[in-house]
Design an enzyme around this catalytic site. Structure first.
Site, PDB file in Angstrom:
ATOM      1  N   SER A 196      -1.914 -52.843  16.539  1.00 56.21           N
ATOM      2  CA  SER A 196      -0.546 -52.384  16.761  1.00 56.21           C
ATOM      3  C   SER A 196       0.300 -53.330  17.591  1.00 56.21           C
ATOM      4  O   SER A 196       1.513 -53.340  17.459  1.00 56.21           O
ATOM      5  CB  SER A 196      -0.562 -50.999  17.406  1.00 56.21           C
ATOM      6  OG  SER A 196      -1.339 -51.009  18.591  1.00 56.21           O
TER       7      SER A 196
ATOM      8  N   HIS B 110      -0.533 -48.653  11.042  1.00 52.83           N
ATOM      9  CA  HIS B 110       0.498 -49.662  10.764  1.00 52.83           C
ATOM     10  C   HIS B 110       0.327 -50.316   9.396  1.00 52.83           C
ATOM     11  O   HIS B 110       1.043 -51.270   9.079  1.00 52.83           O
ATOM     12  CB  HIS B 110       0.504 -50.722  11.878  1.00 52.83           C
ATOM     13  CG  HIS B 110       0.792 -50.109  13.209  1.00 52.83           C
ATOM     14  ND1 HIS B 110       2.070 -49.884  13.665  1.00 52.83           N
ATOM     15  CD2 HIS B 110      -0.032 -49.625  14.168  1.00 52.83           C
ATOM     16  CE1 HIS B 110       2.020 -49.300  14.854  1.00 52.83           C
ATOM     17  NE2 HIS B 110       0.754 -49.128  15.181  1.00 52.83           N
TER      18      HIS B 110
ATOM     19  N   LYS C 154       5.442 -43.349  10.986  1.00 57.80           N
ATOM     20  CA  LYS C 154       5.824 -44.769  11.012  1.00 57.80           C
ATOM     21  C   LYS C 154       6.407 -45.101   9.636  1.00 57.80           C
ATOM     22  O   LYS C 154       7.543 -44.708   9.372  1.00 57.80           O
ATOM     23  CB  LYS C 154       4.610 -45.606  11.395  1.00 57.80           C
ATOM     24  CG  LYS C 154       4.062 -45.200  12.782  1.00 57.80           C
ATOM     25  CD  LYS C 154       2.941 -46.102  13.240  1.00 57.80           C
ATOM     26  CE  LYS C 154       2.138 -45.537  14.388  1.00 57.80           C
ATOM     27  NZ  LYS C 154       2.873 -45.209  15.601  1.00 57.80           N
TER      28      LYS C 154
HETATM   29  C1  LIG Z   1      -2.678 -47.777  15.907  1.00 59.69           C
HETATM   30  C2  LIG Z   1      -2.090 -46.455  16.251  1.00 59.69           C
HETATM   31  N1  LIG Z   1      -2.831 -45.349  16.078  1.00 59.69           N
HETATM   32  C3  LIG Z   1      -2.370 -44.137  16.384  1.00 59.69           C
HETATM   33  C4  LIG Z   1      -1.098 -43.962  16.896  1.00 59.69           C
HETATM   34  C5  LIG Z   1      -0.645 -42.586  17.241  1.00 59.69           C
HETATM   35  O1  LIG Z   1       0.073 -42.042  16.206  1.00 59.69           O
HETATM   36  P1  LIG Z   1       1.179 -40.920  16.510  1.00 59.69           P
HETATM   37  O2  LIG Z   1       2.373 -41.623  17.022  1.00 59.69           O
HETATM   38  O3  LIG Z   1       1.390 -40.240  15.204  1.00 59.69           O
HETATM   39  O4  LIG Z   1       0.575 -40.017  17.542  1.00 59.69           O
HETATM   40  C6  LIG Z   1      -0.280 -45.091  17.075  1.00 59.69           C
HETATM   41  C7  LIG Z   1       1.094 -45.038  17.615  1.00 59.69           C
HETATM   42  O5  LIG Z   1       1.758 -44.149  17.858  1.00 59.69           O
HETATM   43  C8  LIG Z   1      -0.791 -46.363  16.748  1.00 59.69           C
HETATM   44  O6  LIG Z   1      -0.058 -47.452  16.952  1.00 59.69           O
END
Ligand SMILES: Cc1ncc(COP(=O)(O)O)c(C=O)c1O
Length: 398
Positions: free
Chosen positions: A183, A211, A242
């Site tokens: 990320s 992502h 996203k």
């Molecule tokens: C790699 C990754 N996994 C999980 C999440 C969490 O997802 P959510 O925003 O839907 O809680 C994020 C960012 O928010 C992320 O960048």
């Protein structure tokens, strides 16, 4: 009040280290051009990679979902909150993203954070050895901590090191956990090697495609589909706030894995189901992602990525070698990164500074997040502002 004083002291320390975070307030929909804290701004901060967050069809689907199902779900999934909209979305997701395993089934969650906590804690517990990439997302790290498994961290994307650690581990249950697209770096995990290792060592392979989903692979089916992998050991998490432009997340895996999560995953069981209207809107988003419009948006995004890579090489900072919509520019020190963020902000550009603990000490960076909503002209504005700031830094160093 001594308790408050202690916290205030902690906040002053964050200030002194350049680590205090500040929220911006956005008055307009998430888009390339937004009003942020009352100013017209071009945003490079969202994860709305396909530019769908404000898409009229999704706004209409959300309203339609609210008309059909009301505003709230009223309960948890196991106790009265599981609506037809959730059930339909799970079928849509299994069909769209579950091509890597026979008998695929999907489970919808309110957030990716919860999905990651759920899947890691349900598949790994005391006695499991959990192998985690050093740059995994915080939600995977928290899931690993909560699981009480024996956590072993392998150097980022280092398959030789992971292989040696797996060889050295005992005969008990094992799981490997990784982001697909990292990320804060934008690079993609070596998924083919990971599947080989998982199968050789009888380990679950939990991949977080937050992502990649919507952006990578045929029709945006994600990083696993892009690598054309198939394995019953694979458990895929995708997020829907996203590229999908709405909210929530999902796990896709063999139907038995999903049934296990329904029975055992506490972050699934002990929380109110998200509003059915949201699930209804996500189903509409999947149709956009999979169709011609999705293809056109991905093609435009890939042109922007190519252009940005060339543009970042012209600055005095260090771009990360990323082929995805996450384009980091490593500055190093916290204060220098904040100064660069502020310089861009003065030019009407919002590019967030990312600092420890989100990234390792000494690697603070700007995280340029590209979206199909950006135009070439938006990128030109960013390129010119970065050039100016870079020239100023080089001038100052003389
Ligand atoms: C790699 C990754 N996994 C999980 C999440 C969490 O997802 P959510 O925003 O839907 O809680 C994020 C960012 O928010 C992320 O960048």
């Amino acid at each position: 009040m001594q308790l408050i004083d202690t916290l205030e002291q902690g906040l002053r320390e964050l200030d002194a280290l350049g680590l205090r975070r500040r929220r911006r307030t956005i008055d307009t929909p998430c888009d390339a051009h937004m009003q942020v804290d009352g100013r017209e701004t071009i945003g490079f901060a969202s994860n709305d990679y396909l530019g769908l967050a404000a898409h009229p069809q999704l706004v209409a689907a959300l309203a339609d979902g609210a008309q059909r199902y009301g505003a709230g779900s009223g309960g948890s999934h196991l106790l009265g909150g599981h609506s037809r909209a959730h059930a339909q979305l799970e079928e849509d997701l299994a069909e769209f993203a579950g091509g890597f395993v026979d008998n695929a089934r999907a489970l919808y969650f309110s957030t990716g954070y919860m999905a990651n906590l759920a899947v890691v804690t349900a598949l790994a517990g005391r006695g499991t050895t959990l192998f985690c990439d050093a740059l995994n997302h915080a939600s995977l790290i928290d899931g690993a901590r909560l699981s009480r498994a024996d956590v072993q961290i392998y150097p980022h994307a280092d398959m030789e090191a992971l292989s040696a650690m797996l060889e050295a581990s005992g005969p008990g249950p094992k799981a490997i956990v990784t982001d697909t697209v990292f990320s804060m770096d934008g690079d993609v995990a070596p998924l083919g090697r990971l599947v080989e290792l998982a199968e050789r060592h009888e380990a679950w392979l939990i991949v977080d495609d937050a992502h990649g989903f919507g952006v990578l692979g045929p029709q945006g089916r994600g990083a696993v589909a892009e690598a054309a992998l198939r394995s019953p050991y694979l458990v895929m998490v995708g997020t829907l706030g996203k590229a999908a432009g709405v909210a929530g997340a999902f796990v896709v895996a063999h139907t038995t894995v999903i049934e296990w999560l329904v029975q055992r995953a506490r972050p699934y069981i002990f929380t109110t189901a998200s509003a059915p209207a949201v699930a209804h809107a996500v189903s509409a988003s999947l149709r956009l992602i999979a169709g011609d419009e999705g293809d056109a948006r991905r093609a435009h995004l890939h042109r922007l990525i190519k252009r940005t890579r060339a543009m970042l090489k012209e600055t005095c900072w260090l771009p990360v070698d990323s082929q995805t919509a996450v384009q980091p520019l490593v500055v190093g020190a916290n204060d220098a990164t904040l100064a660069l963020q502020a310089a861009l902000e003065r030019d009407g550009l919002w590019v967030p500074a990312i600092r420890p603990p989100t990234v390792p000490e000494g690697t603070s960076r700007l995280r340029i997040s590209l979206s199909a909503a950006h135009s070439q002209a938006d990128l030109d504005r960013l390129g010119a502002a970065l050039q100016r700031a870079s020239a100023e830094v080089q001038e100052g160093a003389r």
